[in-house]
Design a protein around this motif. Structure first.
Motif, PDB file in Angstrom:
ATOM      1  N   ASP A 260       5.640   3.535  -3.895  1.00  0.00           N
ATOM      2  CA  ASP A 260       5.654   4.855  -4.512  1.00  0.00           C
ATOM      3  C   ASP A 260       4.706   4.901  -5.720  1.00  0.00           C
ATOM      4  O   ASP A 260       4.648   3.966  -6.516  1.00  0.00           O
ATOM      5  CB  ASP A 260       7.090   5.180  -4.952  1.00  0.00           C
ATOM      6  CG  ASP A 260       7.215   6.578  -5.520  1.00  0.00           C
ATOM      7  OD1 ASP A 260       7.047   6.717  -6.743  1.00  0.00           O
ATOM      8  OD2 ASP A 260       7.493   7.511  -4.754  1.00  0.00           O
ATOM      9  N   LYS A 261       3.960   6.007  -5.848  1.00  0.00           N
ATOM     10  CA  LYS A 261       2.943   6.128  -6.898  1.00  0.00           C
ATOM     11  C   LYS A 261       3.519   5.892  -8.286  1.00  0.00           C
ATOM     12  O   LYS A 261       2.892   5.268  -9.145  1.00  0.00           O
ATOM     13  CB  LYS A 261       2.287   7.515  -6.827  1.00  0.00           C
ATOM     14  CG  LYS A 261       1.143   7.702  -7.805  1.00  0.00           C
ATOM     15  CD  LYS A 261       0.492   9.065  -7.616  1.00  0.00           C
ATOM     16  CE  LYS A 261      -0.652   9.247  -8.615  1.00  0.00           C
ATOM     17  NZ  LYS A 261      -1.291  10.579  -8.449  1.00  0.00           N
ATOM     18  N   LYS A 262       4.742   6.375  -8.516  1.00  0.00           N
ATOM     19  CA  LYS A 262       5.392   6.199  -9.819  1.00  0.00           C
ATOM     20  C   LYS A 262       5.497   4.722 -10.174  1.00  0.00           C
ATOM     21  O   LYS A 262       5.222   4.318 -11.314  1.00  0.00           O
ATOM     22  CB  LYS A 262       6.775   6.839  -9.781  1.00  0.00           C
ATOM     23  CG  LYS A 262       7.659   6.536 -10.979  1.00  0.00           C
ATOM     24  CD  LYS A 262       9.049   7.129 -10.779  1.00  0.00           C
ATOM     25  CE  LYS A 262      10.003   6.694 -11.884  1.00  0.00           C
ATOM     26  NZ  LYS A 262      11.387   7.239 -11.675  1.00  0.00           N
ATOM     27  N   TYR A 263       5.863   3.907  -9.195  1.00  0.00           N
ATOM     28  CA  TYR A 263       6.057   2.474  -9.464  1.00  0.00           C
ATOM     29  C   TYR A 263       4.726   1.724  -9.463  1.00  0.00           C
ATOM     30  O   TYR A 263       4.586   0.723 -10.150  1.00  0.00           O
ATOM     31  CB  TYR A 263       7.048   1.898  -8.462  1.00  0.00           C
ATOM     32  CG  TYR A 263       8.430   2.473  -8.644  1.00  0.00           C
ATOM     33  CD1 TYR A 263       9.270   1.976  -9.630  1.00  0.00           C
ATOM     34  CD2 TYR A 263       8.870   3.538  -7.878  1.00  0.00           C
ATOM     35  CE1 TYR A 263      10.533   2.523  -9.837  1.00  0.00           C
ATOM     36  CE2 TYR A 263      10.138   4.088  -8.070  1.00  0.00           C
ATOM     37  CZ  TYR A 263      10.947   3.579  -9.053  1.00  0.00           C
ATOM     38  OH  TYR A 263      12.187   4.117  -9.261  1.00  0.00           O
ATOM     39  N   LYS A 264       3.760   2.219  -8.700  1.00  0.00           N
ATOM     40  CA  LYS A 264       2.423   1.626  -8.787  1.00  0.00           C
ATOM     41  C   LYS A 264       1.869   1.791 -10.196  1.00  0.00           C
ATOM     42  O   LYS A 264       1.296   0.874 -10.776  1.00  0.00           O
ATOM     43  CB  LYS A 264       1.484   2.284  -7.770  1.00  0.00           C
ATOM     44  CG  LYS A 264       1.552   1.685  -6.383  1.00  0.00           C
ATOM     45  CD  LYS A 264       0.465   2.258  -5.498  1.00  0.00           C
ATOM     46  CE  LYS A 264       0.493   1.596  -4.121  1.00  0.00           C
ATOM     47  NZ  LYS A 264      -0.540   2.166  -3.219  1.00  0.00           N
ATOM     48  N   ASN A 265       2.020   2.992 -10.742  1.00  0.00           N
ATOM     49  CA  ASN A 265       1.547   3.242 -12.099  1.00  0.00           C
ATOM     50  C   ASN A 265       2.289   2.409 -13.127  1.00  0.00           C
ATOM     51  O   ASN A 265       1.724   1.953 -14.114  1.00  0.00           O
ATOM     52  CB  ASN A 265       1.672   4.725 -12.442  1.00  0.00           C
ATOM     53  CG  ASN A 265       0.736   5.604 -11.637  1.00  0.00           C
ATOM     54  OD1 ASN A 265      -0.303   5.140 -11.162  1.00  0.00           O
ATOM     55  ND2 ASN A 265       1.082   6.869 -11.462  1.00  0.00           N
ATOM     56  N   LYS A 266       3.581   2.196 -12.884  1.00  0.00           N
ATOM     57  CA  LYS A 266       4.404   1.473 -13.840  1.00  0.00           C
ATOM     58  C   LYS A 266       4.160  -0.024 -13.809  1.00  0.00           C
ATOM     59  O   LYS A 266       4.103  -0.685 -14.867  1.00  0.00           O
ATOM     60  CB  LYS A 266       5.890   1.753 -13.556  1.00  0.00           C
ATOM     61  CG  LYS A 266       6.854   1.099 -14.549  1.00  0.00           C
ATOM     62  CD  LYS A 266       8.283   1.523 -14.259  1.00  0.00           C
ATOM     63  CE  LYS A 266       9.253   0.899 -15.259  1.00  0.00           C
ATOM     64  NZ  LYS A 266      10.658   1.305 -15.004  1.00  0.00           N
TER      65      LYS A 266
ATOM     66  N   ASN B 182      -0.646  -1.023 -11.959  1.00  0.00           N
ATOM     67  CA  ASN B 182      -1.913  -0.580 -12.544  1.00  0.00           C
ATOM     68  C   ASN B 182      -2.067  -1.113 -13.961  1.00  0.00           C
ATOM     69  O   ASN B 182      -1.096  -1.459 -14.613  1.00  0.00           O
ATOM     70  CB  ASN B 182      -2.003   0.938 -12.536  1.00  0.00           C
ATOM     71  CG  ASN B 182      -2.070   1.504 -11.131  1.00  0.00           C
ATOM     72  OD1 ASN B 182      -2.512   0.815 -10.214  1.00  0.00           O
ATOM     73  ND2 ASN B 182      -1.638   2.748 -10.959  1.00  0.00           N
TER      74      ASN B 182
ATOM     75  N   GLU C 286       0.824  -1.212   0.000  1.00  0.00           N
ATOM     76  CA  GLU C 286       0.000   0.000   0.000  1.00  0.00           C
ATOM     77  C   GLU C 286       0.858   1.263   0.000  1.00  0.00           C
ATOM     78  O   GLU C 286       0.385   2.341  -0.348  1.00  0.00           O
ATOM     79  CB  GLU C 286      -0.928   0.004   1.217  1.00  0.00           C
ATOM     80  CG  GLU C 286      -0.212   0.110   2.553  1.00  0.00           C
ATOM     81  CD  GLU C 286      -1.181   0.138   3.717  1.00  0.00           C
ATOM     82  OE1 GLU C 286      -2.396   0.025   3.478  1.00  0.00           O
ATOM     83  OE2 GLU C 286      -0.708   0.277   4.869  1.00  0.00           O
ATOM     84  N   ASN C 287       2.123   1.128   0.395  1.00  0.00           N
ATOM     85  CA  ASN C 287       3.025   2.279   0.461  1.00  0.00           C
ATOM     86  C   ASN C 287       3.985   2.363  -0.724  1.00  0.00           C
ATOM     87  O   ASN C 287       4.902   3.186  -0.711  1.00  0.00           O
ATOM     88  CB  ASN C 287       3.840   2.221   1.757  1.00  0.00           C
ATOM     89  CG  ASN C 287       2.992   2.411   3.001  1.00  0.00           C
ATOM     90  OD1 ASN C 287       1.919   3.013   2.936  1.00  0.00           O
ATOM     91  ND2 ASN C 287       3.452   1.875   4.123  1.00  0.00           N
TER      92      ASN C 287
END
Length: 296
Positions: free
Chosen positions: A287-293, A296, A284-285
Motif C-alpha cells: 500500500d502506498k501509505k506504507y511504502k511512503n512510511k 521511501n 510492488e503491491n
C-alpha cells in the motif's frame, strides 16, 4: 544457579543439530564463507537499538523472549530441553538473520531484547533445508514465480508484553524495510496465526479472509494437510467486514493493511496451539501509505 549452568553447558549439538557445536562456541555466528552477506546498518532511535543479532548472547536473548511469549503466555507445548534452557529454537535459527530491538535503558533486567523477528532469504533457505513455512504449506507456485534470492520469509515475530503499544513493531518494520531494500526483496511470506485450535470458533474470520484476501491463482499456496473444514460458509460473510476485520489477530491485520494476501487453507499447529495461515506480500503491491512510511 544449577539452571544457569545447565543453560550454559548443555550440548547444543543435540538440540540444534549435529553440526552446530562451532556455531554456538563462537561469539559471532556468520554463515558459511561462500555466502555473501550485505552489511545491515544498526538503527538507533532514542533508547532503542534495532540490529541483526551477531553474537551468541544476542541470539539466546531473542530466543528467551520467544520462549516467554510462545510457551509461557500462549501455552505452546515445550520439549524437555526447551524447558531446561527456557529458549525457543529450531534448526532454522542457525542460518536465519535475527532482527532484534534492544531497550538500552531497561533497568534491573538482564535481557534487554524487547522485540524480535526472524528473517530468512530464499537463497539461504534453499541451501539449508528450506523455509519454515514449507513445513506447513506448499510454496511451489511462489518458488517458481520468483528468483529465490528475492524471497524473504518472516517469522517468530514477538514483542515483550510491556512494550505492546505499537512502537516496537513499527521499529521492527522500519528495519525490515531496510532489509528489503538492502537485498532487493520482491516477495515476503510467512505464517500468521490465530490462537487456539478450534476451527469452528473462527468460522466467520476464515470465511471473511478467504472471500476477500485470497492469493491470486498464479502464486496460490496450499496447506499440506486437508483443511477443507466446513467453515467456509458464505452465510458467514454477511456480517460487516469491518466488524470481522477488527477481531483479527494484530499480525494478520498488519499484513493485510500493507497489501498482504492469505492462503485459502490453514494448518493447525497443535504444538504451538495455533491455526496458521500463509501470508504473502508482494513488495510492488505494498500500500502506498506504507511504502511512503517505510520504504521511501
Amino acid at each position: 544457579m544449577l539452571l544457569n549452568r545447565l543453560r550454559e553447558n548443555l550440548d547444543f549439538s543435540q538440540i540444534y543439530g549435529h553440526h552446530l557445536n562451532f556455531f554456538f562456541k563462537s561469539k559471532s555466528f556468520p554463515l558459511e564463507p561462500t555466502i555473501k552477506k550485505n552489511i545491515f546498518p544498526k538503527i538507533e532511535l532514542g533508547d532503542f537499538v534495532i540490529k541483526l543479532a551477531d553474537k551468541k548472547s544476542e541470539l539466546k536473548k531473542a530466543q528467551a523472549l520467544r520462549y516467554s511469549i510462545f510457551y509461557k503466555e500462549k501455552k505452546a507445548k515445550s520439549t524437555f530441553q526447551k524447558k531446561i534452557t527456557r529458549l525457543d529454537y529450531d534448526k532454522t535459527d542457525k542460518f536465519a538473520d535475527h532482527l532484534i530491538v534492544i531497550d538500552k535503558k531497561r533497568k534491573g533486567i538482564k535481557n534487554k531484547v524487547v522485540g524480535t523477528y526472524r528473517l530468512i532469504r530464499g537463497d539461504i533457505a534453499s541451501r539449508f533445508g528450506g523455509f519454515y513455512t514449507s513445513s506447513e504449506f506448499d510454496l511451489t507456485n511462489i518458488l517458481n514465480s520468483y528468483n529465490h534470492k528475492k524471497i524473504l520469509e518472516l517469522g517468530r515475530s514477538c514483542v515483550h508484553k510491556d512494550y505492546r503499544n505499537g512502537a516496537i513493531m513499527n521499529l521492527l518494520w522500519k528495519a525490515i524495510a531496510e532489509y528489503i531494500k538492502l537485498y532487493d526483496i520482491k516477495v515476503l511470506l510467512g505464517c500468521a496465526s490465530f490462537q487456539g485450535t478450534n476451527v469452528q470458533k473462527l468460522s466467520k474470520e476464515l470465511s471473511y479472509l478467504r472471500s476477500n484476501f485470497s492469493l491470486p491463482d498464479e502464486i496460490s499456496v496450499k496447506s499440506l494437510v486437508n483443511s477443507n473444514y466446513p467453515v467456509y460458509n458464505r452465510n458467514n460473510i454477511n456480517e460487516s467486514g469491518l466488524r470481522i476485520f477488527v477481531k483479527l489477530p494484530p499480525l494478520i491485520k498488519g499484513y493485510l493493511r500493507v497489501g498482504g494476501r492469505v492462503s485459502d487453507g490453514f494448518f493447525i499447529d497443535y504444538d504451538f496451539n495455533t491455526i496458521d495461515l500463509c501470508v504473502v506480500v508482494q513488495t510492488e503491491n505494498i500500500d502506498k501509505k506504507y511504502k511512503n512510511k517505510f520504504l521511501n
